[in-house]
Design an enzyme around this catalytic site. Sequence first.
Site, short mmCIF file in Angstrom:
data_model
loop_
_atom_site.label_atom_id
_atom_site.label_comp_id
_atom_site.label_asym_id
_atom_site.label_seq_id
_atom_site.Cartn_x
_atom_site.Cartn_y
_atom_site.Cartn_z
N GLU A 1 37.35 43.33 49.08
CA GLU A 1 36.61 42.34 48.30
C GLU A 1 35.81 42.98 47.17
O GLU A 1 34.90 42.36 46.63
CB GLU A 1 35.67 41.52 49.20
CG GLU A 1 36.24 41.09 50.53
CD GLU A 1 37.48 40.21 50.42
OE1 GLU A 1 37.86 39.85 49.30
OE2 GLU A 1 38.06 39.89 51.47
N ARG B 1 36.71 45.89 36.81
CA ARG B 1 37.73 44.95 36.34
C ARG B 1 37.25 44.24 35.08
O ARG B 1 36.15 43.69 35.04
CB ARG B 1 38.04 43.94 37.44
CG ARG B 1 39.14 42.94 37.09
CD ARG B 1 39.51 42.07 38.28
NE ARG B 1 38.46 41.14 38.65
CZ ARG B 1 38.66 39.85 38.95
NH1 ARG B 1 39.88 39.36 38.93
NH2 ARG B 1 37.66 39.08 39.31
N GLY C 1 49.66 28.26 35.89
CA GLY C 1 49.51 26.81 35.88
C GLY C 1 50.30 26.11 34.80
O GLY C 1 50.20 24.88 34.65
N ASP D 1 45.55 40.36 42.88
CA ASP D 1 46.25 40.44 44.15
C ASP D 1 47.75 40.54 43.88
O ASP D 1 48.29 39.77 43.07
CB ASP D 1 45.98 39.20 45.00
CG ASP D 1 44.57 39.15 45.56
OD1 ASP D 1 43.99 40.23 45.77
OD2 ASP D 1 44.06 38.03 45.77
N TRP E 1 33.67 40.86 44.39
CA TRP E 1 34.40 40.11 43.36
C TRP E 1 34.55 38.65 43.75
O TRP E 1 35.32 37.91 43.16
CB TRP E 1 35.75 40.76 43.05
CG TRP E 1 36.89 40.56 44.01
CD1 TRP E 1 36.85 40.28 45.34
CD2 TRP E 1 38.29 40.63 43.66
NE1 TRP E 1 38.11 40.20 45.86
CE2 TRP E 1 39.03 40.40 44.85
CE3 TRP E 1 38.99 40.88 42.48
CZ2 TRP E 1 40.42 40.42 44.90
CZ3 TRP E 1 40.38 40.89 42.53
CH2 TRP E 1 41.07 40.66 43.72
N ASP F 1 38.67 38.58 56.00
CA ASP F 1 39.50 37.40 55.76
C ASP F 1 38.94 36.14 56.42
O ASP F 1 39.05 35.04 55.86
CB ASP F 1 40.91 37.65 56.30
CG ASP F 1 41.50 38.93 55.76
OD1 ASP F 1 42.12 38.90 54.69
OD2 ASP F 1 41.30 39.99 56.41
#
Length: 516
Positions: free
Chosen positions: A191, A237, A254, A330, A382, A442
């Site tokens: 994370e 990032r 999208g 990811d 994040w 998770d």
Amino acid sequence: MSTPRDAVPGQFTLVLHSHLPWLANHGRWPVGEEWLYQSWAASYQPVFAVLRGLADDGFTDVLSLGITPVLAAQLDDPHCTSSMYEWLANWQLRAMELATDRDRERAAAGTAHFRAAGEALADFEQHWRHGASPAIRALQSSGIVELLGGPLAHPFAPLLDARVRQFSLTEGLADAHRRWGHTPTGIWAPECAFSPGMEDEYASAGVSHFMVDGPTLHGDTATGRPVGGSGVVAFGRDLTVSYRVWSPKSGYPGHAAYRDFHTYDHDSGLKLARVTGRSVAGPDKAPYDPDRADAVIDEHVDDFIATVRARLQEESARAGRPAHVVAAFDTELFGHWWHEGPVWLDRVVRRLPAAGVTVGSLATARERGFVGDPVDLPPSSWGSGKDWRVWAGPQVQHFVDLNSEVVDTALTTLDKRRDRATVRDRVNDQILRETLLTVASDWPFMVSKDTAGGYATDRAHKHAHATREIADAAARGREPSARALADGWFAPDNLFADLDARRLPGPGAYPKGGSR
């Protein structure tokens, strides 16, 4: 083919983070192992194929690839590899049935799925039949990627007792070496979570660099930054570039022409629709058209490359030196969530050099000197708000309490049995194994994000129960019962067979709950 453009200063790094929690033997459909097989077929297989193709064409050092130990364990697990082969065959059977549909459009979609499943089966037989480790070793040997490691079962580290946290990290790196013949020096911290003092634990474990999110560095991600006096470099990032692809609200996947992730055909269970529109209901979505999507991929490749070029120029000018820009995602975005993602990835990596962009991994950026002045980092992640709320907010406080209780139970039990641990003890090992599965990040994430929260809660409490039950039998001196319980729980939770509780740091190694 694009014409070469003037080179821009600095370096661009793409980082992919591959992770799923331990799913084997814990449900199949709609939640459980199905997630693993979907991600394997839709993301891991095609992304690895892209990387092999790039290596064959002479590319090197194109990105940093993180693979968590808990995912690596599943991709090597005999049950999972066998079940994955069956899953791919079942995909092909469903497609074959759809290909006989009287509706010509549906039949054509079934034929396309049949061919895709056949290609996936052939790829699996050639590259994955004996698990992922041979495929990962091949990528490492080719020099196409830098491998990033991480802690064993993906815990939210800042909230974890430091002894368990350090054990999880050092064992995670050792697990990578056993599987791949290589010990990563870079990690993707679960994370991207950080708490002051963890940099010293990283240094102690041999970690030279790790990832954080951009806001952790207050948006100044133009260089990696050594943390405190540790010498361990934090790379941030770049959200301007990363959010161009995927953000909480927008991004390329999208687009109306791309295949819709959420809409399944009721009869075949296959995905046959395109996005069509954000407000269009599933039954009303238009059929997916690969040719329509292909043209859009090129538009998004060009847009991304233009964004990277502009960002490198802007950040270099602002910093007064060549800048480093990192986009991180990811791995499962590419293919699983975004069907066209692997093709987009392949085209981007191939076209960046012709667009004047220098590409390299995080390790290469460090070697090339894209490192600034030391910095002290705040507590961060994040996740939403870039703080710890997803894993420690009010709606998941019960996980925080549960994790604290289970870790305390495990450590108390293991410390009392430490004087007798001259040989490996499978009771102690399983207590620690179930503890690590309990504290996986998770479970609170899934509750906070309302994605199969019931499954996540059940899983956390199941592993907590296993820890308590084995520890209670051990504490009462019921060794035969403790061994039987440990063996029983190991059957479904048989990951990390090399885990040895004797390597857990002793009770005096760290202040309780803190760093060294």
